[in-house]
Design an enzyme around this catalytic site. Structure first.
Site, short mmCIF file in Angstrom:
data_model
loop_
_atom_site.label_atom_id
_atom_site.label_comp_id
_atom_site.label_asym_id
_atom_site.label_seq_id
_atom_site.Cartn_x
_atom_site.Cartn_y
_atom_site.Cartn_z
N GLU A 123 0.85 -1.18 0.00
CA GLU A 123 0.00 0.00 0.00
C GLU A 123 0.89 1.23 0.00
OE1 GLU A 123 -2.76 0.48 3.27
OE2 GLU A 123 -3.80 2.08 2.24
N GLY A 255 2.83 2.37 10.91
CA GLY A 255 2.59 1.56 12.11
C GLY A 255 2.42 0.09 11.76
N MET A 257 0.28 -2.83 8.65
CA MET A 257 -0.40 -2.98 7.36
C MET A 257 -1.30 -4.21 7.36
SD MET A 257 -0.93 -1.78 4.42
CE MET A 257 -2.11 -2.57 3.34
N GLU A 258 -2.51 -4.00 6.85
CA GLU A 258 -3.58 -4.99 6.96
C GLU A 258 -3.61 -6.03 5.84
OE1 GLU A 258 -4.04 -1.66 6.22
OE2 GLU A 258 -5.59 -1.40 4.70
N ASN A 259 -2.49 -6.38 5.21
CA ASN A 259 -2.48 -7.38 4.13
C ASN A 259 -3.36 -8.58 4.49
OD1 ASN A 259 -0.13 -5.87 3.08
ND2 ASN A 259 0.86 -6.78 4.87
N HIS A 291 -7.08 -2.32 14.90
CA HIS A 291 -7.26 -1.56 13.66
C HIS A 291 -6.97 -2.45 12.44
CE1 HIS A 291 -7.05 2.19 11.20
NE2 HIS A 291 -6.23 1.44 10.47
N GLU A 292 -5.81 -3.09 12.45
CA GLU A 292 -5.45 -3.91 11.28
C GLU A 292 -6.40 -5.09 11.15
OE1 GLU A 292 -3.54 -2.28 9.49
OE2 GLU A 292 -2.72 -0.98 11.05
N HIS A 295 -9.66 -4.06 9.61
CA HIS A 295 -9.57 -3.83 8.16
C HIS A 295 -9.99 -5.07 7.35
CE1 HIS A 295 -8.09 0.13 7.28
NE2 HIS A 295 -6.94 0.01 7.89
N GLU A 314 -10.10 3.95 5.98
CA GLU A 314 -9.32 4.40 7.14
C GLU A 314 -10.18 5.13 8.18
OE1 GLU A 314 -6.74 3.09 7.79
OE2 GLU A 314 -5.90 2.41 5.87
#
Ligand code: ZN
Length: 850
Positions: A123, A255, A257-259, A291-292, A295, A314
């Site tokens: 991203e 911070g 990443m939501e892969n 948060h991740e 997502h 977001e």
């Protein structure tokens, strides 16, 4: 030298769909530090909804080895940004082999190496550095990935699909855009666990870390399971794969990443042990894990059509993680913390040269739009929407959203349509929150006659670099009324303001009430209300809403400090008395009392002065804060030792909110005690601390008391093997340096053998620390600006994304005096003049200088 052509601006209005759809993507990686080979096999077919059928694939810094269409070699036209090729007017298979150089990828975007391990960050537009591909979020496909490598741990998205000696295969059944692709290969150990979803799916959970970090995973894993349960209970969302992997990496721009199925975290955002992480770190880790994870539905299952829609995932996901934290911990404390953060980071953005709407309509480099406006104001907008429609309607709208848009790449229009359909509300005006930049200012006039009390609000948003004409917005204003004896006569009522000026009346009152306005910070506005110190003190003592109560104290502190700066006034009695009363009030949550004890930051004060037409003097602000803290310490002298003792937490360390609250109050008190005993108590706490919260707070006190020399050495000796703790060691010294020593301290630290310009955490700790030292950064001689500029120029060649983000330190430059402005301008011009300046940095500095 690069050509000096003006940079291309991308506009929301020019969106067109891609000319092809993809059925399936197959990737094979032959990993090698300097010569990784990536083979792709992609099944394309014409997109019936597209008008443009140009076959353009993004690609940057790739060496094409060969390309084939339906098995026949082809020779595409290749540029710096991608390739075009003639293709059949029917379904076809594209195959390509490219070579890339992960070991020399210091930008940390695409496939790179960190501490000997391979990892990816795609991203927003990193996948194009891995292979040729339509690297845009509206192109979704299933991925099958084979990794060939002798690294022991080989991971990608989705479910495992086979493994053997030197290889592993993964298959992700959920169609996804390329920005959610991830791959990891390394010598890693796992902290395993499992979770059973509400409908009975067994999920294997893992946190993968370097060998020495295995003891720092337990808290993150518990936070993950709490997040999974919460999303089932509150949003009805279950996890949808057999495994969920988290990997910690040391070199990371953001911070986390939501892969899909393979979240990659900055190690600072997941690793924690009591000895090495503070209460604040634990809370932040819990929030980022949530948060991740969240997502997975808001971002992955439903993604963004294009990057202008970034707030779709977001803003919503920040809102969801805030709800989660409020449920896990103290809701008022979370809310106040978020407002402090919004005012500190989003307001300056919205009120300065970088102002842009929550949904921007143009950009040059999308990496520059991962901003507080998109994230935090984006979350505020959803909070307002929920407040306006009510909890039940919000829930119905979200159910409809997941139902209607699962598997799609959506827009803000889709999002609002769901709310219109679920609530039959017209959201045309509300949509301005997404399209209009700037912070609305709200003024209030009061009228009282014959038992009727009238509040007349006026809203206006100043013109800014982004837009000159601003229309009235929908403002949910939560108001309560108190009677002069402190009772609440009108409980919290939501006023819905839609006009530029609008009145609301309350009748049947027996006496003129005191209003409590913008309860729970119901709208992200600046409330410009002249009110007396005695009224603020009254609210600080009696308001039933924890947010407005805290804010009354904050306003008192701010007004006191401003009077000290501008008139040389003495600290105000109403503030000191009000504060003393709150501190003594044991019915109040300690964490909340600690928040009330904190002063507004120097930059917040500079902003307030600027808003009043006074040029802020950073040194005068610093002095006023110091004087006020000293006065507070003296005034509260008798109460401090008792408070300090009463809030010590016995027993083994636990990061729970209640224990953290006690520590935060005790440490706020310790900082006042330090002003009276020159650090004796802090030294005792430092020497005896068995957890990082206590140790770091005491370390800060010792630095502030200018007796930190021994502690600096002791702290380093103790922690030199722990990268995350050494980041704190770097940042604390700069943040707590006296204004005249901040730049030289930071400069000296950049010469320390442990300084590493390529590691974003270390760079931010040191140079970002300087930017956080307000009077030190805004030094009249320009030394702070010069040092930061030196390092931004150095970093730009290595890591444009982190460089550009740190340029924001200059965003408030125009509020200061002519001398400082000239220094800041000269440094920014020096950055702009750097040969081959990145697109990221160039866009930021150009916007800031305008
Ligand atoms: Zn996010």
């Amino acid at each position: 030298m690069k050509d000096a052509a003006p940079q291309e601006t991308i506009h929301l209005s020019e969106y067109t769909p891609f000319g092809f759809l993809i059925d399936a993507v197959h990737l094979t990686f032959d990993l090698s530090p300097n010569a990784t080979r990536v083979k792709s096999r992609i099944d394309f077919r014409p997109n019936p909804d597209a008008t443009d059928s140009t076959f353009f694939l993004h690609g940057e810094k790739l060496t094409l080895i060969e390309a084939r269409i339906d098995g026949t070699p082809v020779t595409p036209d290749i540029t710096d940004t991608g390739l075009t090729c003639t293709v059949p007017d029917a379904p076809f298979t594209w195959e390509a082999e490219v070579e890339i150089d992960p070991a020399n990828n210091t930008a940390l975007e695409g496939l790179y190496m960190s501490g000997g391990m391979y990892c990816t960050q795609c991203e927003a537009e990193g996948f194009r550095k891995i292979t040729y591909y339509p690297d845009r979020p509206d192109v979704m496909a299933t991925f099958t990935v084979r990794i060939n490598s002798n690294m022991p741990v080989l991971l990608s998205n989705g479910n495992p699909a086979g493994e053997g000696d030197g290889w592993a295969e993964w298959h992700d059944p959920w169609p996804k855009p390329a920005y959610l692709f991830a791959l990891v290969a390394g010598h890693l150990v796992n902290h395993p666990d499992h979770f059973t979803t509400a409908s009975g799916r067994e999920v294997t959970l893992n946190i993968w870390v370097r060998e020495g970090d295995a003891h720092k995973c337990a808290f993150g894993m518990e936070a993950l399971k709490r997040s999974m349960t919460w999303d089932e209970e509150v949003y009805g969302r279950e996890y949808d794969l057999d495994v969920f992997n988290i990997v910690a990496v040391d070199d990371f721009n953001m911070g986390a990443m939501e892969n899909k199925g393979l979240n990659i975290f900055n190690s600072a955002a997941v690793l924690a042990s009591p000895e090495t992480a503070t209460d604040g770190n634990f809370e932040r880790i819990e929030a980022i894990i949530a948060h991740e994870y969240f997502h997975n539905w808001t971002g992955n299952r439903i993604t963004c059509r294009d990057w202008f829609q970034l707030c779709l995932k977001e803003g919503l996901t920040v809102f969801r993680d805030a709800q989660f934290t409020a449920d896990m911990r103290s809701a008022p404390v979370k809310r106040i913390g978020d407002v402090i953060d919004l005012r500190a980071r989003q307001f300056p953005e919205d009120q300065g040269p970088l102002s842009h709407p929550v949904r921007p309509d143009r950009y040059q480099e999308i990496n520059n739009f991962y901003t507080a406006t998109v994230y935090e104001k984006g979350a505020e907008v959803i909070s307002m929407l929920k407040r306006l429609v009510g909890d039940d309607a919000y829930k119905n709208a979200l159910d409809l959203y997941f139902d209607r848009h699962d598997g799609q790449a959506c827009t803000i229009e889709d999002w609002l349509q769901v709310f219109e359909d679920a609530t039959e509300r017209d959201l045309t005006q509300f949509k301005r929150w997404y399209t209009q930049s700037g912070t609305p200012h709200l003024t209030v006039a009061e009228d009282w006659a014959d038992g009727t009390y009238t509040l007349t609000f006026t809203q206006s948003t100043p013109p800014d670099a982004n837009q000159s004409d601003k229309l009235p917005q929908v403002l949910p204003i939560a108001v309560g009324l108190l009677s002069p004896n402190g009772d609440e006569t009108v409980p919290t009522t939501l006023l819905e303001m839609t006009e530029a000026t609008q009145s609301f009346t309350f009748d049947g009152l027996s006496s003129r009430p005191v209003p409590s306005i913008l309860r729970d910070f119901s709208a992200p506005v600046v409330l410009d209300r002249e009110s007396s110190a005695s009224e603020q003190a009254f609210l600080l003592a009696h308001d039933t809403d924890p947010f407005t109560r805290w804010d009354a104290g904050r306003n008192l502190a701010r007004d006191t400090l401003i009077a000290m700066v501008t008139e040389g006034a003495a600290p105000q009695g109403a503030y000191l008395d009000g504060l003393a009363a709150v501190l003594r009030d044991t019915s109040l949550d300690p964490a909340y009392r600690a928040l009330i004890l904190a002063l507004p930051s120097a930059s917040e004060l500079a902003q307030a002065l600027d808003a009043r037409g006074t040029v802020p003097d950073p040194d005068a602000i610093h002095d006023a804060q110091e004087t006020l803290r000293q006065t507070l310490a003296e005034k509260l002298q008798d109460a401090l030792p008792g408070l300090y003792a009463a809030h010590q937490v016995d027993g083994p360390y636990s990061p729970d909110a209640a224990s953290a609250g006690h520590r935060s109050l005790a440490n706020a008190v310790l900082s006042l005690i330090t002003r009276l005993d020159s650090g004796a108590q802090a030294q005792t706490q430092f020497d005896g601390a068995d957890n990082m919260t206590q140790q770091l707070a005491a370390f800060g006190c010792l630095l502030q008391a200018k007796r930190g020399e021994d502690a600096i050495a002791a702290f380093y000796d103790q922690w030199q093997a722990d990268r995350l703790v050494i980041d704190k060691w770097f940042s604390m010294q700069v943040i707590f340096a006296a204004p005249d020593a901040a730049a030289s301290t930071a400069a000296a630290l950049t010469r320390h053998p442990d300084f590493d310009v390529k590691n974003p955490n270390r760079f931010r700790a040191t140079l970002g620390g300087l930017a956080m030292n307000h009077a030190g950064f805004h030094r009249a001689d320009g030394s702070g600006y010069a040092l930061l500029a030196d390092w931004l120029i150095t970093l730009d060649d290595l890591n444009p994304q982190t460089t550009a983000r740190m340029c924001a330190a200059f965003q408030t430059w125009a509020r200061y005096d002519e001398g400082r402005k000239a220094h800041a301008r000269a440094q920014m011009e020096r950055i702009l003049a750097k040969p081959d300046l990145s697109r990221d940095t160039s866009e930021m500095i150009t916007r800031i200088l305008k």
